[in-house]
Design an enzyme around this catalytic site. Sequence first.
Site, PDB file in Angstrom:
ATOM      1  N   TYR A 140       0.853  -1.202   0.000  1.00 26.84           N
ATOM      2  CA  TYR A 140       0.000   0.000   0.000  1.00 26.84           C
ATOM      3  C   TYR A 140       0.878   1.237   0.000  1.00 26.84           C
ATOM      4  O   TYR A 140       1.821   1.337   0.794  1.00 26.84           O
ATOM      5  CB  TYR A 140      -0.884   0.028   1.251  1.00 26.84           C
ATOM      6  CG  TYR A 140      -2.322  -0.303   0.930  1.00 26.84           C
ATOM      7  CD1 TYR A 140      -3.036   0.466   0.024  1.00 26.84           C
ATOM      8  CD2 TYR A 140      -2.954  -1.389   1.523  1.00 26.84           C
ATOM      9  CE1 TYR A 140      -4.346   0.153  -0.285  1.00 26.84           C
ATOM     10  CE2 TYR A 140      -4.266  -1.702   1.219  1.00 26.84           C
ATOM     11  CZ  TYR A 140      -4.955  -0.920   0.316  1.00 26.84           C
ATOM     12  OH  TYR A 140      -6.244  -1.218  -0.002  1.00 26.84           O
ATOM     13  N   GLU A 196      -0.537   4.786  -0.329  1.00 25.06           N
ATOM     14  CA  GLU A 196      -1.376   5.986  -0.466  1.00 25.06           C
ATOM     15  C   GLU A 196      -0.548   7.230  -0.203  1.00 25.06           C
ATOM     16  O   GLU A 196       0.247   7.270   0.736  1.00 25.06           O
ATOM     17  CB  GLU A 196      -2.562   5.908   0.481  1.00 25.06           C
ATOM     18  CG  GLU A 196      -3.594   4.923  -0.023  1.00 25.06           C
ATOM     19  CD  GLU A 196      -4.812   4.798   0.876  1.00 25.06           C
ATOM     20  OE1 GLU A 196      -5.045   5.704   1.696  1.00 25.06           O
ATOM     21  OE2 GLU A 196      -5.504   3.791   0.748  1.00 25.06           O
ATOM     22  N   ASP A 199      -6.767  13.710 -24.806  1.00 19.97           N
ATOM     23  CA  ASP A 199      -6.794  12.319 -24.337  1.00 19.97           C
ATOM     24  C   ASP A 199      -6.059  11.503 -25.393  1.00 19.97           C
ATOM     25  O   ASP A 199      -6.615  11.175 -26.445  1.00 19.97           O
ATOM     26  CB  ASP A 199      -8.239  11.849 -24.158  1.00 19.97           C
ATOM     27  CG  ASP A 199      -8.300  10.387 -23.707  1.00 19.97           C
ATOM     28  OD1 ASP A 199      -7.241   9.713 -23.719  1.00 19.97           O
ATOM     29  OD2 ASP A 199      -9.403   9.925 -23.359  1.00 19.97           O
ATOM     30  N   THR A 235      -3.515   6.307 -21.518  1.00 18.51           N
ATOM     31  CA  THR A 235      -3.385   4.997 -20.874  1.00 18.51           C
ATOM     32  C   THR A 235      -1.974   4.496 -21.182  1.00 18.51           C
ATOM     33  O   THR A 235      -1.297   4.995 -22.082  1.00 18.51           O
ATOM     34  CB  THR A 235      -4.431   3.990 -21.384  1.00 18.51           C
ATOM     35  OG1 THR A 235      -4.419   3.997 -22.801  1.00 18.51           O
ATOM     36  CG2 THR A 235      -5.808   4.333 -20.865  1.00 18.51           C
ATOM     37  N   LYS A 295      -1.693   0.709 -24.198  1.00 21.30           N
ATOM     38  CA  LYS A 295      -2.067   0.612 -25.621  1.00 21.30           C
ATOM     39  C   LYS A 295      -0.795   0.752 -26.461  1.00 21.30           C
ATOM     40  O   LYS A 295       0.068  -0.116 -26.369  1.00 21.30           O
ATOM     41  CB  LYS A 295      -3.118   1.672 -25.955  1.00 21.30           C
ATOM     42  CG  LYS A 295      -4.441   1.480 -25.187  1.00 21.30           C
ATOM     43  CD  LYS A 295      -5.519   2.408 -25.702  1.00 21.30           C
ATOM     44  CE  LYS A 295      -6.868   2.149 -25.074  1.00 21.30           C
ATOM     45  NZ  LYS A 295      -7.102   2.856 -23.806  1.00 21.30           N
ATOM     46  N   ARG A 316      -1.428  -2.170 -17.618  1.00 22.40           N
ATOM     47  CA  ARG A 316      -2.693  -1.442 -17.618  1.00 22.40           C
ATOM     48  C   ARG A 316      -2.592  -0.307 -16.606  1.00 22.40           C
ATOM     49  O   ARG A 316      -2.210  -0.512 -15.455  1.00 22.40           O
ATOM     50  CB  ARG A 316      -3.852  -2.366 -17.246  1.00 22.40           C
ATOM     51  CG  ARG A 316      -3.992  -3.549 -18.156  1.00 22.40           C
ATOM     52  CD  ARG A 316      -5.346  -4.184 -18.056  1.00 22.40           C
ATOM     53  NE  ARG A 316      -6.257  -3.520 -18.961  1.00 22.40           N
ATOM     54  CZ  ARG A 316      -6.354  -3.776 -20.266  1.00 22.40           C
ATOM     55  NH1 ARG A 316      -5.590  -4.694 -20.821  1.00 22.40           N
ATOM     56  NH2 ARG A 316      -7.211  -3.135 -21.017  1.00 22.40           N
TER      57      ARG A 316
HETATM   58  N1  DSN Z   1     -11.322   0.463 -24.192  1.00 17.99           N
HETATM   59  C1  DSN Z   1     -10.556   1.435 -24.918  1.00 17.99           C
HETATM   60  C2  DSN Z   1     -10.545   1.170 -26.390  1.00 17.99           C
HETATM   61  O1  DSN Z   1     -10.704   0.016 -26.755  1.00 17.99           O
HETATM   62  O2  DSN Z   1     -10.368   2.076 -27.172  1.00 17.99           O
HETATM   63  C3  DSN Z   1     -11.039   2.783 -24.612  1.00 17.99           C
HETATM   64  O3  DSN Z   1     -12.430   2.760 -24.573  1.00 17.99           O
END
Ligand code: DSN
Length: 433
Positions: free
Chosen positions: A70, A72, A216, A243, A246, A252
């Site tokens: 943890y 925090e 974003d 994110t 990707k 993740r």
């Molecule tokens: N789940 C991600 C995507 O597949 O683009 C964002 O929504």
Amino acid sequence: MSDSSKATIERQAAAALANLQALAENDPAVYSALRGEEQRERDGIELIPSENYTFPEVLAVLGSVFTNKYSEGYPGRRYYGGQTYTDAIENLARDRAKALFGCDHANVQPLSGSAMNQAVYLGLLEPGDTIMAMDLSHGGHLTHGAPVSHMGQLFNFVRYITDPSDGSVDFDQVRADALRTKPKLMLCGYTSYPRDIDYAAFKAIADEVGAITMTDASHFGGLVAGKAMKNPFDFGFDIMTTTTHKSLRGPRGGMILCRKPFAKTIDKSVFPGLQGGPHMNAVAGIAVTLEKAQTAEFRDYAAQVLANAQALAQGLMAAGVKLVTGGTDNHMIVVDTMLSFGLDGRTAEEALDQVQITTNKQIIPDDPNPPLRPSGIRIGTPAATARGMKEPEMTQLAGWMIRCLQTPEDEAVLNAVKAEVETLCQSFPVPGI
Ligand code: DSN
């Protein structure tokens, strides 16, 4: 590598093996699903544009003791003891993010994409404030104001659309809407839009109305890091979210990158505003990823992702397949399966699943059909590129997709394509498996 490091790694490898054996013996159902997923990822071609194969080093830290801790708070200001190593990795991740993206501040704690966007809105705005963002069916994300999302209910979203023939945004209309509705935040970025962003045009309008600028970059954060796509901070943007799993190929998670005036508010909004303890195994994975992402090898990877998307798009279009916006500028392609093959996106996705080419059904701009049976599919090249596939393989893939979608009921065709997919996959091992 020193003898003592080698001995430590051997001890760790023995522990990892023992852990896996324990799983196989004590929970065969989960173990079997794990093996099945591994095989699926190895024997098929992953074309979902938001998915990728993470680095082996990331897999190593994800399944490590950092998951036990943890933490925090933030480095140097935690609410739990024992933070020597967690502070070290979070500082590494933050410093590497700042250097890579050229921003003043990085928060690496968001648990994923939706949480990071929510933290920005809730930290910088009041409920009811106006945000301008891209409409969901034109490529925006759920958190960009879709009426079904909590964010869509909490804030007043004004949505802009695109011209589906070429993906262009009508900036005269965006400006008129901005002058009329006075957004506090202007958001660009997308989840299913195959074109690039005109940051300068957005920034000029935002400055005129006094709005905060946010991108974003969840889908293309890795392509910005790899210098294959433009960096919004070069255009004076205030905030970029991305994110980490990707195109960046990390664990993740999510990151909020920003200019200095927003740093304190963003940190407070993530913790204690929205989240409790960060997932320190993911934070360690983000640190590893960001070190990888500043290498020449990663820049080559990012450039190849785009080259592969061009090759795949050309292969499809040459056979008359209709792509939303008529092509791509990024890693992603949206195929109008209804117009091209008379198939809804679900049927197309299922036909391609049968040959182990994984895609996802996708609504297209102003789609007359419902989200679970929409008019298209979305494909992309980050994962296939991570296996080392290049333009010739993309051309092959386009041909296989067309054969399947022209005759989705023909078992002989599907079986033949599946065999060819499996053969190709044997030449391109998945990193880390
Ligand atoms: N789940 C991600 C995507 O597949 O683009 C964002 O929504």
